[in-house]
Design a protein around this motif. Sequence first.
Motif, PDB file in Angstrom:
ATOM      1  N   SER A 168       7.812   3.449  -4.356  1.00 61.82           N
ATOM      2  CA  SER A 168       8.177   3.691  -5.950  1.00 61.82           C
ATOM      3  C   SER A 168       7.121   2.308  -6.467  1.00 61.82           C
ATOM      4  CB  SER A 168       9.687   2.786  -5.250  1.00 61.82           C
ATOM      5  OG  SER A 168      10.146   1.968  -6.197  1.00 61.82           O
ATOM      6  N   SER A 169       7.812   2.226  -7.477  1.00 60.14           N
ATOM      7  CA  SER A 169       6.880   1.591  -8.429  1.00 60.14           C
ATOM      8  C   SER A 169       7.373   0.000  -8.087  1.00 60.14           C
ATOM      9  CB  SER A 169       6.865   1.699  -9.764  1.00 60.14           C
ATOM     10  OG  SER A 169       8.204   0.970 -10.230  1.00 60.14           O
ATOM     11  N   ALA A 170       8.380  -0.129  -7.498  1.00 63.30           N
ATOM     12  CA  ALA A 170       9.140  -1.695  -7.409  1.00 63.30           C
ATOM     13  C   ALA A 170       8.630  -2.504  -5.838  1.00 63.30           C
ATOM     14  CB  ALA A 170      10.935  -1.377  -7.917  1.00 63.30           C
ATOM     15  N   GLN A 171       7.747  -1.377  -5.328  1.00 65.22           N
ATOM     16  CA  GLN A 171       7.191  -1.822  -3.496  1.00 65.22           C
ATOM     17  C   GLN A 171       6.284  -3.165  -4.588  1.00 65.22           C
ATOM     18  OE1 GLN A 171       7.296   2.165  -1.922  1.00 65.22           O
ATOM     19  NE2 GLN A 171       6.431   1.065  -0.859  1.00 65.22           N
ATOM     20  N   ALA A 172       6.145  -3.928  -3.201  1.00 64.41           N
ATOM     21  CA  ALA A 172       5.139  -4.925  -3.478  1.00 64.41           C
ATOM     22  C   ALA A 172       3.801  -3.919  -2.879  1.00 64.41           C
ATOM     23  CB  ALA A 172       5.299  -5.532  -2.337  1.00 64.41           C
ATOM     24  N   ARG A 173       2.672  -4.428  -3.408  1.00 68.43           N
ATOM     25  CA  ARG A 173       1.312  -3.948  -2.995  1.00 68.43           C
ATOM     26  C   ARG A 173       0.103  -5.375  -2.639  1.00 68.43           C
ATOM     27  NH1 ARG A 173      -0.359   1.088  -6.263  1.00 68.43           N
ATOM     28  NH2 ARG A 173       1.817   1.111  -8.220  1.00 68.43           N
ATOM     29  N   GLY A 174       0.108  -4.292  -1.801  1.00 69.23           N
ATOM     30  CA  GLY A 174      -1.380  -5.204  -0.592  1.00 69.23           C
ATOM     31  C   GLY A 174      -2.708  -6.061  -1.624  1.00 69.23           C
ATOM     32  N   PRO A 175      -3.390  -6.205  -0.610  1.00 73.22           N
ATOM     33  CA  PRO A 175      -5.085  -7.305  -1.399  1.00 73.22           C
ATOM     34  C   PRO A 175      -5.622  -5.455  -1.714  1.00 73.22           C
ATOM     35  CG  PRO A 175      -4.120  -7.800   0.549  1.00 73.22           C
ATOM     36  CD  PRO A 175      -2.959  -7.026  -0.018  1.00 73.22           C
ATOM     37  N   ASP A 176      -5.393  -5.000  -1.049  1.00 68.75           N
ATOM     38  CA  ASP A 176      -6.003  -3.106  -2.077  1.00 68.75           C
ATOM     39  C   ASP A 176      -5.542  -2.635  -2.392  1.00 68.75           C
ATOM     40  OD1 ASP A 176      -4.031  -2.251  -0.311  1.00 68.75           O
ATOM     41  OD2 ASP A 176      -5.207  -1.615   1.659  1.00 68.75           O
ATOM     42  N   GLY A 177      -4.230  -2.665  -3.212  1.00 68.69           N
ATOM     43  CA  GLY A 177      -3.649  -1.904  -4.230  1.00 68.69           C
ATOM     44  C   GLY A 177      -2.395  -0.991  -3.842  1.00 68.69           C
ATOM     45  N   ARG A 178      -2.536  -0.703  -2.388  1.00 70.56           N
ATOM     46  CA  ARG A 178      -1.615   0.012  -1.868  1.00 70.56           C
ATOM     47  C   ARG A 178      -0.170  -0.614  -2.005  1.00 70.56           C
ATOM     48  NH1 ARG A 178      -4.573   2.974   2.740  1.00 70.56           N
ATOM     49  NH2 ARG A 178      -5.336   0.699   3.114  1.00 70.56           N
ATOM     50  N   LEU A 179       0.630   0.409  -1.850  1.00 72.46           N
ATOM     51  CA  LEU A 179       1.956   0.207  -1.561  1.00 72.46           C
ATOM     52  C   LEU A 179       2.208  -0.081  -0.118  1.00 72.46           C
ATOM     53  CD1 LEU A 179       4.137   2.853  -3.203  1.00 72.46           C
ATOM     54  CD2 LEU A 179       3.323   0.774  -4.347  1.00 72.46           C
ATOM     55  N   GLN A 180       3.291  -1.241   0.016  1.00 73.50           N
ATOM     56  CA  GLN A 180       3.622  -1.868   1.657  1.00 73.50           C
ATOM     57  C   GLN A 180       5.311  -1.598   1.678  1.00 73.50           C
ATOM     58  OE1 GLN A 180       2.725  -5.754   0.670  1.00 73.50           O
ATOM     59  NE2 GLN A 180       0.800  -6.165   1.606  1.00 73.50           N
TER      60      GLN A 180
END
Length: 138
Positions: free
Chosen positions: A72-84
Motif C-alpha cells: 500500500s502507498s500508505a505503508q511506511a518506508r524504510g531508509p532504503d525506500g522500500r515498504l515496511q
Amino acid sequence: MSRYVHRLTPLGRMTALVPLLLAGCGAPHMKTIQDAKSALIGQDAAVLTSCLGEPFAVRAHPAIPGRIEQYSSAQARGPDGRLQAMPRPDLAAQARACVFDITVQDDRIRAVDSDNRAGWGFGGIAACSAVVRRCAGS
C-alpha cells in the motif's frame, strides 16, 4: 470538433480541457504501473522483497492454492525506500491509498492487481506509481 469548442464559454473551454491536462500528467505514472505489472508477472516471488519491501498483509487466495500479498502507498518506508510491514497503516490512510494485490502461486507471481482508492486525479496516480516504480525494470 473545433466548431463546438468555439461555441463554449471561456469557462466551458477550460472545463473541457481539464480532463486532457490531467490525463497528460498521469500518463508517465500509468506507464510505470503498467510496466511494473508486466515485469512482475512470472517472476520469482523473492523479487517483491527487493523492489517493493514487505507486504502489510498476506492472505490465502480464495480460488487457488496460493497467497495474495498486499502492498500500500500508505505503508511506511524504510531508509532504503522500500515498504515496511510495521507500523501498519491506519484505516483512514488505507481508505484513500493505492493498494496492490499480488497473487503468488508456487513461489511465482501470477497476477498483479491495483486498487487506487483515492481516484486517478490529484496525485492518486503518482502514489500508485511510487509503490511499484522500483519493479518496473525488474
